[in-house]
Design a protein around this motif. Structure first.
Motif, PDB file in Angstrom:
ATOM      1  N   GLY A  24     -85.130 -31.779  59.306  1.00 40.04           N
ATOM      2  CA  GLY A  24     -84.100 -31.245  60.218  1.00 40.04           C
ATOM      3  C   GLY A  24     -82.736 -31.884  59.996  1.00 40.04           C
ATOM      4  N   ALA A  25     -82.703 -33.141  59.535  1.00 42.76           N
ATOM      5  CA  ALA A  25     -81.402 -33.789  59.322  1.00 42.76           C
ATOM      6  C   ALA A  25     -80.638 -33.126  58.181  1.00 42.76           C
ATOM      7  N   ALA A  26     -81.374 -32.443  57.300  1.00 41.59           N
ATOM      8  CA  ALA A  26     -80.707 -31.712  56.219  1.00 41.59           C
ATOM      9  C   ALA A  26     -80.371 -30.288  56.657  1.00 41.59           C
ATOM     10  N   PRO A  86     -66.040 -23.687  57.708  1.00 41.22           N
ATOM     11  CA  PRO A  86     -67.307 -23.412  57.025  1.00 41.22           C
ATOM     12  C   PRO A  86     -68.275 -24.588  57.035  1.00 41.22           C
ATOM     13  N   SER A  87     -67.757 -25.819  57.069  1.00 44.71           N
ATOM     14  CA  SER A  87     -68.629 -27.002  57.042  1.00 44.71           C
ATOM     15  C   SER A  87     -67.843 -28.175  57.617  1.00 44.71           C
ATOM     16  N   MET A  88     -68.577 -29.207  58.019  1.00 41.01           N
ATOM     17  CA  MET A  88     -67.901 -30.411  58.512  1.00 41.01           C
ATOM     18  C   MET A  88     -67.035 -30.997  57.410  1.00 41.01           C
ATOM     19  N   THR A  89     -67.531 -30.954  56.167  1.00 37.63           N
ATOM     20  CA  THR A  89     -66.785 -31.536  55.053  1.00 37.63           C
ATOM     21  C   THR A  89     -65.444 -30.829  54.878  1.00 37.63           C
ATOM     22  N   ALA A  90     -65.467 -29.505  54.875  1.00 37.13           N
ATOM     23  CA  ALA A  90     -64.225 -28.746  54.697  1.00 37.13           C
ATOM     24  C   ALA A  90     -63.261 -29.024  55.853  1.00 37.13           C
ATOM     25  N   ASP A 115     -71.282 -44.345  57.610  1.00 32.48           N
ATOM     26  CA  ASP A 115     -70.962 -42.916  57.645  1.00 32.48           C
ATOM     27  C   ASP A 115     -71.414 -42.133  56.412  1.00 32.48           C
ATOM     28  N   HIS A 116     -71.710 -40.873  56.630  1.00 31.90           N
ATOM     29  CA  HIS A 116     -71.855 -39.877  55.566  1.00 31.90           C
ATOM     30  C   HIS A 116     -70.519 -39.847  54.821  1.00 31.90           C
ATOM     31  N   ASP A 117     -70.569 -39.596  53.533  1.00 34.51           N
ATOM     32  CA  ASP A 117     -69.333 -39.645  52.741  1.00 34.51           C
ATOM     33  C   ASP A 117     -68.273 -38.649  53.239  1.00 34.51           C
ATOM     34  N   ALA A 118     -68.702 -37.612  53.928  1.00 35.26           N
ATOM     35  CA  ALA A 118     -67.743 -36.628  54.430  1.00 35.26           C
ATOM     36  C   ALA A 118     -66.810 -37.219  55.486  1.00 35.26           C
ATOM     37  N   ASN A 119     -67.189 -38.365  56.058  1.00 35.24           N
ATOM     38  CA  ASN A 119     -66.298 -39.013  57.031  1.00 35.24           C
ATOM     39  C   ASN A 119     -65.739 -40.317  56.463  1.00 35.24           C
ATOM     40  N   ALA A 166     -71.245 -40.917  64.939  1.00 33.85           N
ATOM     41  CA  ALA A 166     -71.961 -41.111  66.208  1.00 33.85           C
ATOM     42  C   ALA A 166     -73.431 -41.376  65.934  1.00 33.85           C
ATOM     43  N   ALA A 167     -73.900 -41.031  64.733  1.00 29.77           N
ATOM     44  CA  ALA A 167     -75.289 -41.319  64.342  1.00 29.77           C
ATOM     45  C   ALA A 167     -75.392 -41.217  62.829  1.00 29.77           C
ATOM     46  N   SER A 168     -76.007 -42.236  62.226  1.00 28.06           N
ATOM     47  CA  SER A 168     -76.171 -42.230  60.767  1.00 28.06           C
ATOM     48  C   SER A 168     -77.141 -41.125  60.349  1.00 28.06           C
ATOM     49  N   ASN A 169     -76.835 -40.469  59.220  1.00 23.72           N
ATOM     50  CA  ASN A 169     -77.716 -39.374  58.794  1.00 23.72           C
ATOM     51  C   ASN A 169     -78.980 -39.873  58.109  1.00 23.72           C
ATOM     52  N   VAL A 170     -79.007 -41.151  57.694  1.00 22.72           N
ATOM     53  CA  VAL A 170     -80.240 -41.663  57.093  1.00 22.72           C
ATOM     54  C   VAL A 170     -80.966 -42.649  58.011  1.00 22.72           C
ATOM     55  N   VAL A 193     -64.740 -38.671  65.192  1.00 18.63           N
ATOM     56  CA  VAL A 193     -66.173 -38.988  65.253  1.00 18.63           C
ATOM     57  C   VAL A 193     -66.993 -37.922  64.522  1.00 18.63           C
ATOM     58  N   ASP A 194     -67.860 -38.382  63.627  1.00 19.63           N
ATOM     59  CA  ASP A 194     -68.791 -37.480  62.959  1.00 19.63           C
ATOM     60  C   ASP A 194     -70.018 -37.326  63.860  1.00 19.63           C
ATOM     61  N   GLY A 195     -70.106 -36.182  64.501  1.00 21.94           N
ATOM     62  CA  GLY A 195     -71.226 -35.935  65.409  1.00 21.94           C
ATOM     63  C   GLY A 195     -72.319 -35.067  64.801  1.00 21.94           C
ATOM     64  N   VAL A 196     -72.277 -34.902  63.458  1.00 19.90           N
ATOM     65  CA  VAL A 196     -73.197 -33.943  62.822  1.00 19.90           C
ATOM     66  C   VAL A 196     -74.662 -34.297  63.089  1.00 19.90           C
ATOM     67  N   GLN A 197     -75.001 -35.599  63.055  1.00 20.17           N
ATOM     68  CA  GLN A 197     -76.403 -35.977  63.314  1.00 20.17           C
ATOM     69  C   GLN A 197     -76.620 -36.398  64.767  1.00 20.17           C
ATOM     70  N   HIS A 198     -75.582 -36.451  65.525  1.00 19.58           N
ATOM     71  CA  HIS A 198     -75.662 -36.884  66.921  1.00 19.58           C
ATOM     72  C   HIS A 198     -75.903 -35.680  67.831  1.00 19.58           C
ATOM     73  N   THR A 216     -69.065 -31.285  64.441  1.00 18.12           N
ATOM     74  CA  THR A 216     -70.473 -30.891  64.574  1.00 18.12           C
ATOM     75  C   THR A 216     -70.757 -29.693  63.672  1.00 18.12           C
ATOM     76  N   SER A 217     -71.967 -29.632  63.138  1.00 19.97           N
ATOM     77  CA  SER A 217     -72.355 -28.515  62.271  1.00 19.97           C
ATOM     78  C   SER A 217     -73.513 -27.765  62.918  1.00 19.97           C
ATOM     79  N   ALA A 218     -73.325 -26.477  63.138  1.00 19.99           N
ATOM     80  CA  ALA A 218     -74.319 -25.694  63.877  1.00 19.99           C
ATOM     81  C   ALA A 218     -75.669 -25.616  63.165  1.00 19.99           C
ATOM     82  N   TYR A 219     -75.657 -25.744  61.828  1.00 15.57           N
ATOM     83  CA  TYR A 219     -76.941 -25.606  61.114  1.00 15.57           C
ATOM     84  C   TYR A 219     -77.831 -26.822  61.307  1.00 15.57           C
ATOM     85  N   LYS A 220     -77.340 -27.853  62.002  1.00 10.53           N
ATOM     86  CA  LYS A 220     -78.191 -28.997  62.330  1.00 10.53           C
ATOM     87  C   LYS A 220     -78.781 -28.843  63.731  1.00 10.53           C
ATOM     88  N   TRP A 221     -78.305 -27.846  64.481  1.00 10.78           N
ATOM     89  CA  TRP A 221     -78.866 -27.629  65.829  1.00 10.78           C
ATOM     90  C   TRP A 221     -79.285 -26.178  66.051  1.00 10.78           C
TER      91      TRP A 221
END
Ligand SMILES: Cc1ncc(COP(=O)(O)O)c(C=O)c1O
Length: 403
Positions: A24-26, A86-90, A115-119, A166-170, A193-198, A216-221
């Motif tokens: 799910g984290a991916a 389109p994505s948190m990275t973009a 952090d994920h490299d995107a942040n 807000a939460a590490s992805n690994v 704040v990177d909330g993608v995994q939070h 935040t990225s919707a494909y993680k929720w």
């Protein structure tokens, strides 16, 4: 609490393939209601916005509903705080470009190893162009935690921005954001704040986090591939002028969005937020109230499963878990099997019906700080639809392949 995980699972067509979906984290799977919302948007017919006819009005309505839904999900004060991309990275590159326009030589930016490299990278690259200095807060490799003073001690008078997860992805670690954003605010710095995994695991209240921007990225929720950066208030967006086309809207938040919006994905995001709001069948009232109840029920469900996962991993001699946060963390475990490449371990688990991630998962600074390098580790991540059988299957399979 009325959280029935089997009822939840029944809403996810993909889960019927019999595999244990521990990735799910991916990216999570989506429920039937999201699939229907996306396909209905196309089936009924949709035009671009701005036309004096029904299909165009429908598209405009979807955009408005999507902003309102994401604002409800993260507790933003106004739908106008929500910028889609389109994505948190973009989006982060977009915000780095516009925020860095105000940086000068001698200014400073704080990023973190957690952090994920995107942040991390977008801020570093734009800081370099502006002549600003980058300060890197270090994680504690033993616990996988990011001590607050690691970050706050780097914040000074010239700090313009603190970029923190807000939460590490690994590792799943959740730093004390309130303390960090409080110190940043005292120093006059913004917090991104990177909330993608939070967001998939928490009941997010933006004001409580103190974040100026929350991604935040919707494909993680349980939603489609669509992301948002949510500002703490629309005024902070008013004073930012990103590059844009001359005829495109100059209003906020439209000013930040490039090109035609992905209307069908936005319809899916609305359905995903409604789905999350309804996960606890006792949840009552408006969407905000139902989210409050359902998000807390999901947390309780995931905490219980995470304990089973973490205890089970600790009992396996052939498994080394990276970081073992003492504080709050998401239901995510990152580990290695000595003598086995993470890619081989993931492939052996895949043969046994388990979907898990492997590698660095873009936690580039973290895998180096942990001393494991780009090969990274194996990541098992639980979601609201995970159940005890999934966790037991993973523990049994790890017992087999690590023996
Ligand atoms: C913590 C974190 N931040 C950022 C990202 C990047 O998100 P996106 O794929 O929306 O660019 C991810 C993706 O996995 C992530 O886990």
């Amino acid at each position: 609490m009325a959280y029935d995980v089997e009822k939840v699972r029944a809403q996810y067509p993909a889960l019927s393939d019999g595999r244990a979906w521990l990735d799910g984290a991916a990216g999570t799977q989506v429920p039937q209601s999201v699939i229907d919302a996306v396909s209905d948007a196309y089936r009924v017919g949709m035009s671009n916005v701005g036309g004096p006819f029904e299909s165009s009005r429908r598209a405009a309505g979807i955009v408005a509903e999507a902003r309102a839904a994401v604002a409800d999900l993260v507790g933003a004060p106004d739908p106008a705080c929500v910028v889609f991309g389109p994505s948190m990275t973009a989006l982060t590159y977009r915000f780095a470009a516009v925020l860095a326009a105000g940086w000068a030589p001698g200014d400073e930016v704080v990023v973190t190893q957690l952090d994920h490299d995107a942040n991390v990278r977008p801020w570093m690259q734009y800081a370099q162009r502006a002549g600003a200095a980058v300060r890197m807060a270090e994680l504690d490799p033993a616990t996988g935690e990011l001590p607050v003073d690691q970050v706050t001690s780097l914040i000074g008078e010239r700090t313009k921005l603190v970029a923190v997860t807000a939460a590490s992805n690994v590792l799943g670690t959740m730093p004390d954001l309130r303390a960090i954003s409080h110190r940043a605010r005292e120093a006059g710095a913004l917090t991104y704040v990177d909330g993608v995994q939070h967001c998939p695991h928490a009941h997010v209240r933006l004001a409580e986090l103190g974040a100026d921007f929350y991604a935040t990225s919707a494909y993680k929720w349980a939603g489609p591939h669509l992301a948002a950066v949510v500002a703490a208030d629309p005024w902070s967006l008013e004073n930012l002028y990103p590059d844009k086309l001359t005829p495109s809207p100059d209003t906020v938040p439209e000013r930040f969005e490039l090109g035609t919006s992905p209307f069908a994905a936005m319809a899916g995001a609305v359905a995903a937020v409604d789905h999350l709001a309804g996960l606890d069948s006792d949840a009552d009232g408006g969407r905000v109230e139902r989210l409050a109840v359902s998000r807390c029920s999901v947390q309780a469900h995931e905490d219980e499963l995470a304990k089973m996962l973490f205890d089970g991993l600790a009992a396996l001699d052939g498994v080394v878990r990276y970081g073992a946060p003492q504080g709050p963390c998401t239901p995510t475990a990152f580990f290695g099997l000595p003598g086995k490449e993470p890619s081989d371990a993931a492939a052996q688990l895949a043969e046994r019906g388990l979907n898990v991630s492997h590698g660095h998962s873009y936690a580039w600074e973290a895998v180096h700080a942990l001393g494991i390098g780009p090969k990274g580790g194996v990541r098992a991540s639980l979601s609201h639809y995970s159940n005890q059988a999934d966790v037991q299957r993973l523990l049994d399979a790890l017992g087999e392949i690590s023996g």
